[in-house]
Motif scaffolding. Structure first.
Motif, PDB file in Angstrom:
ATOM      1  N   GLY A  34      41.101   1.096 -11.804  1.00 33.18           N
ATOM      2  CA  GLY A  34      40.888  -0.342 -11.612  1.00 33.18           C
ATOM      3  C   GLY A  34      39.481  -0.650 -11.143  1.00 33.18           C
ATOM      4  N   LEU A  35      38.995   0.140 -10.185  1.00 33.54           N
ATOM      5  CA  LEU A  35      37.631  -0.050  -9.700  1.00 33.54           C
ATOM      6  C   LEU A  35      36.611   0.242 -10.798  1.00 33.54           C
ATOM      7  N   ALA A  36      36.887   1.318 -11.575  1.00 37.16           N
ATOM      8  CA  ALA A  36      35.977   1.666 -12.663  1.00 37.16           C
ATOM      9  C   ALA A  36      35.962   0.576 -13.730  1.00 37.16           C
ATOM     10  N   GLU A  37      37.140   0.018 -14.021  1.00 36.02           N
ATOM     11  CA  GLU A  37      37.223  -1.071 -15.002  1.00 36.02           C
ATOM     12  C   GLU A  37      36.443  -2.285 -14.505  1.00 36.02           C
ATOM     13  N   GLY A  38      36.608  -2.615 -13.235  1.00 34.80           N
ATOM     14  CA  GLY A  38      35.865  -3.745 -12.674  1.00 34.80           C
ATOM     15  C   GLY A  38      34.377  -3.523 -12.723  1.00 34.80           C
ATOM     16  N   ALA A  39      33.945  -2.302 -12.372  1.00 28.99           N
ATOM     17  CA  ALA A  39      32.517  -1.997 -12.411  1.00 28.99           C
ATOM     18  C   ALA A  39      31.981  -2.059 -13.839  1.00 28.99           C
ATOM     19  N   ALA A  40      32.777  -1.555 -14.810  1.00 25.71           N
ATOM     20  CA  ALA A  40      32.344  -1.581 -16.209  1.00 25.71           C
ATOM     21  C   ALA A  40      32.192  -3.005 -16.711  1.00 25.71           C
ATOM     22  N   ARG A  41      33.082  -3.903 -16.264  1.00 27.01           N
ATOM     23  CA  ARG A  41      32.993  -5.307 -16.693  1.00 27.01           C
ATOM     24  C   ARG A  41      31.743  -5.981 -16.139  1.00 27.01           C
ATOM     25  N   VAL A  42      31.350  -5.573 -14.934  1.00 28.09           N
ATOM     26  CA  VAL A  42      30.141  -6.137 -14.329  1.00 28.09           C
ATOM     27  C   VAL A  42      28.891  -5.578 -15.008  1.00 28.09           C
ATOM     28  N   MET A  43      28.874  -4.254 -15.223  1.00 28.30           N
ATOM     29  CA  MET A  43      27.696  -3.593 -15.773  1.00 28.30           C
ATOM     30  C   MET A  43      27.598  -3.717 -17.295  1.00 28.30           C
ATOM     31  N   PHE A  44      28.704  -4.052 -17.945  1.00 29.95           N
ATOM     32  CA  PHE A  44      28.795  -4.020 -19.401  1.00 29.95           C
ATOM     33  C   PHE A  44      29.391  -5.342 -19.883  1.00 29.95           C
ATOM     34  N   PRO A  45      28.719  -6.477 -19.598  1.00 30.42           N
ATOM     35  CA  PRO A  45      29.333  -7.795 -19.809  1.00 30.42           C
ATOM     36  C   PRO A  45      29.653  -8.122 -21.262  1.00 30.42           C
ATOM     37  N   ARG A  46      29.041  -7.413 -22.220  1.00 34.97           N
ATOM     38  CA  ARG A  46      29.277  -7.753 -23.627  1.00 34.97           C
ATOM     39  C   ARG A  46      30.386  -6.910 -24.246  1.00 34.97           C
ATOM     40  N   TRP A  47      31.209  -6.276 -23.434  1.00 37.12           N
ATOM     41  CA  TRP A  47      32.206  -5.351 -23.965  1.00 37.12           C
ATOM     42  C   TRP A  47      33.195  -6.031 -24.918  1.00 37.12           C
ATOM     43  N   ALA A  48      33.540  -7.286 -24.670  1.00 44.08           N
ATOM     44  CA  ALA A  48      34.532  -7.973 -25.501  1.00 44.08           C
ATOM     45  C   ALA A  48      34.038  -8.212 -26.926  1.00 44.08           C
ATOM     46  N   GLU A  49      32.737  -8.092 -27.148  1.00 46.50           N
ATOM     47  CA  GLU A  49      32.187  -8.335 -28.476  1.00 46.50           C
ATOM     48  C   GLU A  49      32.591  -7.279 -29.498  1.00 46.50           C
ATOM     49  N   PHE A  50      33.122  -6.158 -29.037  1.00 48.59           N
ATOM     50  CA  PHE A  50      33.451  -5.067 -29.950  1.00 48.59           C
ATOM     51  C   PHE A  50      34.784  -5.263 -30.666  1.00 48.59           C
ATOM     52  N   ASP A  51      35.578  -6.224 -30.234  1.00 47.21           N
ATOM     53  CA  ASP A  51      36.928  -6.394 -30.754  1.00 47.21           C
ATOM     54  C   ASP A  51      36.934  -7.377 -31.926  1.00 47.21           C
ATOM     55  N   SER A  52      37.100  -6.861 -33.143  1.00 49.41           N
ATOM     56  CA  SER A  52      37.076  -7.727 -34.328  1.00 49.41           C
ATOM     57  C   SER A  52      38.314  -8.615 -34.425  1.00 49.41           C
ATOM     58  N   THR A  53      39.402  -8.259 -33.734  1.00 47.43           N
ATOM     59  CA  THR A  53      40.604  -9.096 -33.809  1.00 47.43           C
ATOM     60  C   THR A  53      40.386 -10.455 -33.150  1.00 47.43           C
ATOM     61  N   ARG A  54      39.299 -10.602 -32.387  1.00 42.79           N
ATOM     62  CA  ARG A  54      38.995 -11.900 -31.781  1.00 42.79           C
ATOM     63  C   ARG A  54      38.715 -12.962 -32.834  1.00 42.79           C
ATOM     64  N   PHE A  55      38.210 -12.543 -33.997  1.00 39.83           N
ATOM     65  CA  PHE A  55      37.816 -13.548 -34.976  1.00 39.83           C
ATOM     66  C   PHE A  55      38.509 -13.385 -36.329  1.00 39.83           C
ATOM     67  N   ILE A  56      39.529 -12.550 -36.425  1.00 43.38           N
ATOM     68  CA  ILE A  56      40.247 -12.379 -37.688  1.00 43.38           C
ATOM     69  C   ILE A  56      41.709 -12.744 -37.495  1.00 43.38           C
ATOM     70  N   THR A  57      42.240 -13.526 -38.426  1.00 39.28           N
ATOM     71  CA  THR A  57      43.645 -13.904 -38.399  1.00 39.28           C
ATOM     72  C   THR A  57      44.164 -13.897 -39.836  1.00 39.28           C
TER      73      THR A  57
END
Length: 368
Positions: A34-57
């Motif tokens: 959990g701490l590592a995930e939180g740190a990764a979200r802070v240090m790696f703010p663009r992580w959500a951009e890798f998920d193509s399902t965000r824009f495909i339906t």
């Protein structure tokens, strides 16, 4: 002499201590992750951009098979976690990668196809349809969607407004994905049918499901994935273990004794799409060569490309084969390093070849 009674304290507390230690370790692991995930979200703010399902339906179109489209109204960035690209996507209310509504497509050059034609990884104005239109001085419109094939291309065209008539149509055909024995009516029937409940049984889903799921929910997973892909030896090990796919996997979708049937079926389906366009619409098929065709002159994929081109020409359908322009540059420049789609250079060369072919078809010079 009185014997002392043995204490059972040791025997009773041993298993309890072991279970307690395991439980404590599990809690510690969860907290650490959990701490590592939180740190990764802070240090790696663009992580959500890798998920193509965000824009495909998926869209349902009456009388046609279901077709993948982009998510209507999406406006954001899409990146590859190996660093190949970062592209901005703006999707209109019809799920197409265009700023204008579909009513504005009238009188424009349409590009129809899958993720290559969509411009996966490049800016919209860098896609080969946009490049061809720019060379000709024509307006253009993107009628393309990742994850579909010729049945889907017909559906994408069918859902366009009847009053919107294209000036010309470029259809991208991906040799690695689009060749098959087509049965679009069967797909239409399957799309319209009520889903039949399956008998439930426990089965682990394919590994790719876990990978896609983690890509969409975990910054830590994406951080690790990016780090791994920067270390070539570790990436090679994971490829050897079949945990990730090689950059250019040699996938023969069908045996060689079915090649003739597959090519004939694909050409017939392309012919149906051409017939469904308004009469007299200039139409050309842009061949998207297999990666191994360009990398190694693979005879299997080369025979597919050349066989398809000759069959289309025999049917009177114009062909754009950018391979001669690609060959001097080499696969490393035409494709992204890992992703497999075309770079901006690949799109530019294909667009220039397409513009030349459309000029031959229409006799129109720039701006005409």
């Amino acid at each position: 002499m009185k014997r002392r009674r043995r204490s059972h304290h040791y025997h009773e507390s041993g298993p309890r201590s072991l279970l307690g230690n395991l439980f404590a370790a599990l809690i510690g692991l969860v907290v650490a992750l959990g701490l590592a995930e939180g740190a990764a979200r802070v240090m790696f703010p663009r992580w959500a951009e890798f998920d193509s399902t965000r824009f495909i339906t998926t869209a349902k179109v009456a009388g046609w098979p279901d077709v993948p489209i982009a998510r209507p109204g999406f406006d954001g960035w899409f990146s590859q976690n190996n660093g190949d690209f970062r592209a901005h996507l703006q999707i209109n209310e019809s799920g197409l990668r265009d700023l204008d509504p579909v009513a504005a497509a009238d009188g424009r050059l349409w590009e129809v196809g899958d993720s290559f034609t969509f411009g996966w990884g490049v800016a919209n104005e860098e896609s080969f349809g946009a490049v061809a239109a720019g060379q000709l001085g024509w307006p253009w419109y993107s009628v393309a969607s990742p994850g579909t094939d010729v049945c889907g291309y017909r559906t994408l065209v069918a859902r366009m407004p009847k009053e919107a008539r294209p000036k010309a149509v470029l259809m991208g055909l991906t040799i690695e994905n689009d060749l098959m024995e087509y049965d679009c009516p069967a797909r239409t029937a399957a799309s319209a049918a009520e889903p039949v409940p399956e008998k439930r049984s426990f089965r682990l889903p394919p590994l790719i499901y876990f990978k896609h799921g983690l890509t969409g929910i975990s910054a830590l997973y994406n951080f690790v994935a990016v780090s791994v892909k920067q270390i070539s030896s570790l990436e090679s090990l994971l490829v050897g273990l079949h945990l990730i796919a090689p950059p250019a996997a040699e996938l023969h979708q069908f045996p060689e004794d079915r090649v003739e049937e597959v090519l004939d079926s694909t050409v017939a389906e392309i012919g149906r799409l051409n017939e469904e366009l308004p009469a007299g619409t200039p139409f050309a098929v842009v061949l998207i060569p297999a990666r191994l065709d360009l990398m190694k002159a693979d005879p299997y994929f080369r025979s597919l490309r050349e066989g398809l081109a000759s069959r289309l020409a025999a049917k009177g359908i114009a062909v754009v084969d950018p391979y001669p322009s690609f060959e001097p540059e080499g696969a490393a420049k035409i494709h992204f390093a890992h992703d497999g789609h075309w770079s901006a250079l690949g799109h530019r060369l294909a667009g220039e070849a397409a513009a030349k072919r459309l000029t031959e078809l229409t006799g129109a010079g720039p701006g005409q």
